[in-house]
Design a protein around this motif. Structure first.
Motif, PDB file in Angstrom:
ATOM      1  N   TRP A 325       0.855  -1.197   0.000  1.00 30.94           N
ATOM      2  CA  TRP A 325       0.000   0.000   0.000  1.00 30.94           C
ATOM      3  C   TRP A 325       0.886   1.241   0.000  1.00 30.94           C
ATOM      4  O   TRP A 325       1.733   1.420   0.869  1.00 30.94           O
ATOM      5  N   ALA A 331      -6.600   2.044   2.770  1.00 28.45           N
ATOM      6  CA  ALA A 331      -7.526   1.408   1.830  1.00 28.45           C
ATOM      7  C   ALA A 331      -8.947   1.484   2.375  1.00 28.45           C
ATOM      8  O   ALA A 331      -9.178   1.305   3.572  1.00 28.45           O
ATOM      9  N   TYR A 337     -11.579   0.651  -7.172  1.00 30.58           N
ATOM     10  CA  TYR A 337     -10.346   1.240  -7.679  1.00 30.58           C
ATOM     11  C   TYR A 337     -10.216   0.892  -9.157  1.00 30.58           C
ATOM     12  O   TYR A 337     -10.862  -0.041  -9.649  1.00 30.58           O
ATOM     13  N   ILE A 350     -10.917  -4.411  -3.474  1.00 26.30           N
ATOM     14  CA  ILE A 350     -10.236  -5.310  -2.548  1.00 26.30           C
ATOM     15  C   ILE A 350     -11.316  -6.053  -1.780  1.00 26.30           C
ATOM     16  O   ILE A 350     -12.002  -5.490  -0.924  1.00 26.30           O
ATOM     17  N   ASP A 405      -6.708   5.306  -7.441  1.00 24.06           N
ATOM     18  CA  ASP A 405      -7.913   5.875  -6.851  1.00 24.06           C
ATOM     19  C   ASP A 405      -8.696   6.593  -7.942  1.00 24.06           C
ATOM     20  O   ASP A 405      -8.157   7.470  -8.634  1.00 24.06           O
ATOM     21  N   ALA A 413      -1.517   1.628  -4.766  1.00 22.58           N
ATOM     22  CA  ALA A 413      -0.936   0.336  -4.398  1.00 22.58           C
ATOM     23  C   ALA A 413      -0.281  -0.304  -5.604  1.00 22.58           C
ATOM     24  O   ALA A 413      -0.651  -0.041  -6.747  1.00 22.58           O
TER      25      ALA A 413
END
Length: 418
Positions: A325, A331, A337, A350, A405, A413
């Motif tokens: 990360w 997160a 994402y 995730i 993002d 990440a």
């Protein structure tokens, strides 16, 4: 072993704050006579202005004004130099814990990692963190430089004790080749020239080891993977029937007549032609950029992958990743994402944090599901459409991803598929 003087070695340097990375690189450049005269004059003048006796070697790498004013290295600094035996690219990464993400960036393409340890302090958390990242990124060579030996009276016992500390935890790492060198970057002991103060050390200098390391290609030559970047449909009358699929060969070899499959659809065909620019070629291999045409009119678009019919990657919407990360913001649970994988870009989330890694012990933490900056853990990712993937250890190109993002467009990440 004969060394090809055109061969390029990429290596990264890492260590804790004030372990002497910038001084080491400065010494490497200075003693190997890889400094331009005007740069040497500038650094000499700056050193005198700061009241230093002689040349402050760290200034050769701390080239940004902000870095000099703050007295710290704040980003990944790339430096290039050449010796009669080899060409080099150095990625100098910061030592502060909050900049661990920079090492992930600097080490992602490295053939070797130089880990610095302060002889006075021995193995510390950052040593373990950087060594773990080097192992995670499948870097084949680890060179452990035990620096500032002049401050411990060039003691062989101190050197051997630190080797023992390192070997105690590094047995859990998957690094093929680990070497140790006692050095003093400030005085130049065992950096380019052999040390007269440590005649008990019989190994090579740092430069000698860097010049003679065997560099094995990190390109997978077996598994043919061709991510399609764009579809070529010329508008000219001469080429109106042409439909080519352009991209960069990620791995393997493609030849005329090869039976191939287009993923994720699974449709099959044969390669009719391969063009490298205006030239038609008989074969294409990584990392060539080419345009491929097929015998059959198949629906192919950006993000698809052309592979051999008898050698195919995993094709799935859900898979496990070792994730680093990188963002200041943690997160967000089940947040969306953008995932980037080869030429494939789509939405992902995730789904679960399987475990995080305790950098001090390398133990798995299963009761903490939060990912914050610099955390490394195994996560489950789910995408909106299938991705064609290989394990990172088998194929760096098709085994790596980044997450972006959607609101800020920041890379949050980087991950290695397991």
């Amino acid at each position: 072993m004969e060394i090809n003087n055109n061969q390029l070695l990429r290596f990264t340097t890492a260590g804790s704050v004030d372990d002497g990375k910038s001084t080491l690189i400065g010494r490497l450049l200075y003693d190997s006579k890889s400094i331009f005269e005007d740069q040497l004059d500038s650094v000499t003048a700056t050193s005198a202005k700061k009241g230093h006796d002689g040349v402050d070697l760290a200034l050769f790498t701390d080239g940004l004004r902000d870095e000099r004013e703050q007295g710290i290295t704040i980003d990944v600094a790339y430096r290039y130099f050449t010796t009669p035996k080899r060409k080099f690219i150095i990625a100098d990464t910061p030592g502060h814990i909050q900049y661990t993400r920079n090492m992930v960036t600097g080490a992602s393409t490295a053939n070797a990692a130089v880990i610095l340890i302060d002889a006075r302090h021995g193995v510390i958390e950052q040593t373990k963190r950087h060594s773990f990242i080097a192992s995670l990124l499948n870097i084949p060579h680890l060179i452990v430089c035990i620096n500032k030996m002049d401050l411990v009276d060039y003691s062989e016992d101190v050197y051997n004790d630190i080797i023992g500390q390192f070997e105690e935890f590094s047995s859990k790492l998957l690094v093929k080749d680990v070497r140790f060198i006692p050095i003093s970057a400030l005085n130049g002991d065992n950096v380019v020239n052999r040390s007269v103060n440590m005649d008990w050390y019989q190994g090579g200098t740092l430069l000698n080891i860097l010049e003679t390391l065997h560099i094995s290609s990190d390109i997978n030559k077996i598994d043919a993977r061709f991510p399609v970047q764009t579809v070529l449909r010329p508008q000219s009358e001469k080429h109106r029937d042409y439909r080519g699929y352009a991209g960069r060969v990620a791995s393997g070899i493609y030849r005329l007549g090869d039976e191939v499959a287009v993923l994720p659809s699974g449709f099959t065909s044969k390669i009719r032609s391969i063009n490298a620019g205006e030239t038609e070629v008989q074969e294409a291999f990584a990392p060539m950029s080419v345009a491929i045409t097929l015998d059959d009119d198949i629906d192919v678009s950006r993000g698809d992958m052309i592979v051999k019919t008898n050698n195919q990657p995993e094709s799935s919407q859900e898979f496990d990743i070792m994730l680093c990360w990188l963002n200041n913001e943690p997160a967000k649970p089940r947040a969306k994402y953008t995932i980037m994988h080869t030429s494939n870009e789509q939405r992902a989330m995730i789904k679960d944090v399987v475990y995080k890694v305790d950098i001090n012990t390398y133990n798995r933490i299963t009761d903490d599901k939060d990912l914050s900056m610099n955390d490394i853990g195994r996560v489950k990712i789910r995408c909106t459409r299938p991705l064609m993937t290989d394990a990172y250890r088998d194929n760096r190109n098709t085994g790596s991803i980044i997450l972006i993002d959607e609101n800020t467009n920041e890379t949050v990440a980087a991950g290695m598929i397991v």
